[in-house]
Motif scaffolding. Sequence first.
Motif, PDB file in Angstrom:
ATOM      1  N   LYS A  17       0.791  -1.260   0.073  1.00 44.77           N
ATOM      2  CA  LYS A  17      -0.082  -0.007   0.022  1.00 44.77           C
ATOM      3  C   LYS A  17       0.728   1.338  -0.045  1.00 44.77           C
ATOM      4  CE  LYS A  17      -4.028  -2.016   2.382  1.00 44.77           C
ATOM      5  NZ  LYS A  17      -5.047  -1.844   3.338  1.00 44.77           N
ATOM      6  N   MET A  18       2.094   1.065  -0.220  1.00 46.54           N
ATOM      7  CA  MET A  18       3.085   2.206  -0.176  1.00 46.54           C
ATOM      8  C   MET A  18       2.803   3.256  -1.337  1.00 46.54           C
ATOM      9  SD  MET A  18       6.933   1.203   1.363  1.00 46.54           S
ATOM     10  CE  MET A  18       7.189   1.329   3.041  1.00 46.54           C
ATOM     11  N   ARG A  19       3.142   4.597  -1.102  1.00 47.46           N
ATOM     12  CA  ARG A  19       3.031   5.360  -2.271  1.00 47.46           C
ATOM     13  C   ARG A  19       4.621   5.432  -2.754  1.00 47.46           C
ATOM     14  NH1 ARG A  19       0.618  11.088  -0.734  1.00 47.46           N
ATOM     15  NH2 ARG A  19       2.290  10.776   1.138  1.00 47.46           N
ATOM     16  N   MET A  20       4.668   6.110  -3.940  1.00 48.00           N
ATOM     17  CA  MET A  20       6.050   6.189  -4.476  1.00 48.00           C
ATOM     18  C   MET A  20       7.071   6.767  -3.661  1.00 48.00           C
ATOM     19  SD  MET A  20       6.812   4.588  -7.349  1.00 48.00           S
ATOM     20  CE  MET A  20       7.869   5.070  -8.230  1.00 48.00           C
ATOM     21  N   GLU A  21       6.724   7.985  -3.004  1.00 46.34           N
ATOM     22  CA  GLU A  21       7.573   8.593  -2.173  1.00 46.34           C
ATOM     23  C   GLU A  21       7.915   7.612  -1.047  1.00 46.34           C
ATOM     24  OE1 GLU A  21       6.585  12.336  -0.525  1.00 46.34           O
ATOM     25  OE2 GLU A  21       5.099  11.595   0.712  1.00 46.34           O
ATOM     26  N   ALA A  71      12.134  13.048  -8.250  1.00 50.40           N
ATOM     27  CA  ALA A  71      12.504  13.802  -7.073  1.00 50.40           C
ATOM     28  C   ALA A  71      14.130  14.177  -7.363  1.00 50.40           C
ATOM     29  CB  ALA A  71      12.445  12.714  -5.870  1.00 50.40           C
ATOM     30  N   PRO A  72      14.303  15.071  -8.192  1.00 48.57           N
ATOM     31  CA  PRO A  72      15.750  15.601  -8.396  1.00 48.57           C
ATOM     32  C   PRO A  72      16.435  15.898  -7.216  1.00 48.57           C
ATOM     33  CG  PRO A  72      14.065  16.849  -9.811  1.00 48.57           C
ATOM     34  CD  PRO A  72      13.125  15.966  -8.801  1.00 48.57           C
ATOM     35  N   LEU A  73      17.736  15.278  -7.016  1.00 48.15           N
ATOM     36  CA  LEU A  73      18.271  15.760  -6.049  1.00 48.15           C
ATOM     37  C   LEU A  73      19.210  17.067  -6.154  1.00 48.15           C
ATOM     38  CD1 LEU A  73      19.654  13.967  -3.356  1.00 48.15           C
ATOM     39  CD2 LEU A  73      21.756  13.471  -4.933  1.00 48.15           C
ATOM     40  N   PRO A  74      19.290  17.781  -4.857  1.00 45.50           N
ATOM     41  CA  PRO A  74      19.862  19.120  -5.050  1.00 45.50           C
ATOM     42  C   PRO A  74      21.414  18.745  -5.657  1.00 45.50           C
ATOM     43  CG  PRO A  74      18.803  18.856  -2.834  1.00 45.50           C
ATOM     44  CD  PRO A  74      18.715  17.482  -3.591  1.00 45.50           C
ATOM     45  N   SER A  75      21.912  19.643  -6.405  1.00 49.12           N
ATOM     46  CA  SER A  75      23.037  19.586  -6.805  1.00 49.12           C
ATOM     47  C   SER A  75      24.278  19.503  -6.020  1.00 49.12           C
ATOM     48  CB  SER A  75      23.326  20.805  -7.871  1.00 49.12           C
ATOM     49  OG  SER A  75      23.288  22.130  -7.326  1.00 49.12           O
ATOM     50  N   GLY A  76      23.916  20.442  -4.956  1.00 44.00           N
ATOM     51  CA  GLY A  76      25.119  20.053  -3.879  1.00 44.00           C
ATOM     52  C   GLY A  76      25.288  18.727  -3.441  1.00 44.00           C
ATOM     53  N   ASP A 163       0.741  14.153  -8.289  1.00 47.11           N
ATOM     54  CA  ASP A 163       2.054  14.277  -8.281  1.00 47.11           C
ATOM     55  C   ASP A 163       2.447  12.723  -8.600  1.00 47.11           C
ATOM     56  OD1 ASP A 163       4.860  13.877  -7.249  1.00 47.11           O
ATOM     57  OD2 ASP A 163       4.825  15.897  -6.528  1.00 47.11           O
ATOM     58  N   PRO A 164       3.516  12.454  -9.247  1.00 43.05           N
ATOM     59  CA  PRO A 164       3.677  10.870  -9.501  1.00 43.05           C
ATOM     60  C   PRO A 164       4.369  10.374  -8.380  1.00 43.05           C
ATOM     61  CG  PRO A 164       4.695  12.297 -11.469  1.00 43.05           C
ATOM     62  CD  PRO A 164       3.864  13.151 -10.315  1.00 43.05           C
TER      63      PRO A 164
END
Length: 296
Positions: A17-21, A71-76, A163-164
């Motif tokens: 039952k989990m969502r993608m996030e 879910a793009p990761l911050p560049s840092g 939201d996906p």
Amino acid sequence: MDTDLTPKAAPVRLKRKMRMEDALQCIGLNCMAQIEANLPGVLATSTESLHQMRVGLRRLRALLDMFRKLAPLPSGLEEGLDWLSGELGAARDWDVLADTTLPAITGIHTQALQAAAKERARVLHRDMLPTLHAPRFTQLMLEMNGWLRGRQWRPAPGLAKDDPLAQPALDGLVPLVRKAGKRLRKRIKALDERDAPSRHRLRIAAKKARYAAEFFRDLLPAKEVKAYIKRLSRLQDRLGRLNDLAVAARLMPVLENSGHSHDGAFAHGYVIGAADTESVGLRKVLDKLARRKLID
């Protein structure tokens, strides 16, 4: 070295039952746990702990690449993970040369070469310790955990219904696993068996396909995913041996130019020939694998 200092990845446990996030957070924290659990062993210069820390880091980076558009990761943080991966790599290469590749060579006594390789590995392990004590490493671990635990990919406190990442993981995993399989088949088709960079690209694609299957294993058909992971594991073993030989060919000139010219030259030629031999028949195995899909 105490085996408690070399923990491998724990199985990822996802609920239907989990969502993608939820899945992203669960898998990401699993990868972080493997990295952090091996830190004491790496600080004690355990070769196996270093290997397992690198595996955890590779798994984490594969996961983040899989979720890059969702879910793009911050560049840092991305730069920090790239930095850490580079810092951990050199010592491991010399460990494998000393402990695995050189002892398998026949026709000469390789003890002197092994001792020289072990000494280079020892120095690299020692030189790596300041990296793991550095504020940058501590900050990276804190920020990566914070990003995952705080679900900092969210643009707002909650997710929009469309939201996906809000969709059920059972549905959202399909395009991700399918994409990993498609990338693998593309690399298989483009492979030049005798070209080390081409084999390396294939090896990376095989790892990502395997990780995708392992990450979502609890939500996939049990029999099919078990067989798929087994086939990819066998492929990875073979490609891993070829990669070890390619790395050895790159490192051997260092030993040749540091007092081991005769035995070093012999070993250099040996690993090149062994790679050619090991690559024979690879295409047949790969073509058979390419016909197998975990998700159509």
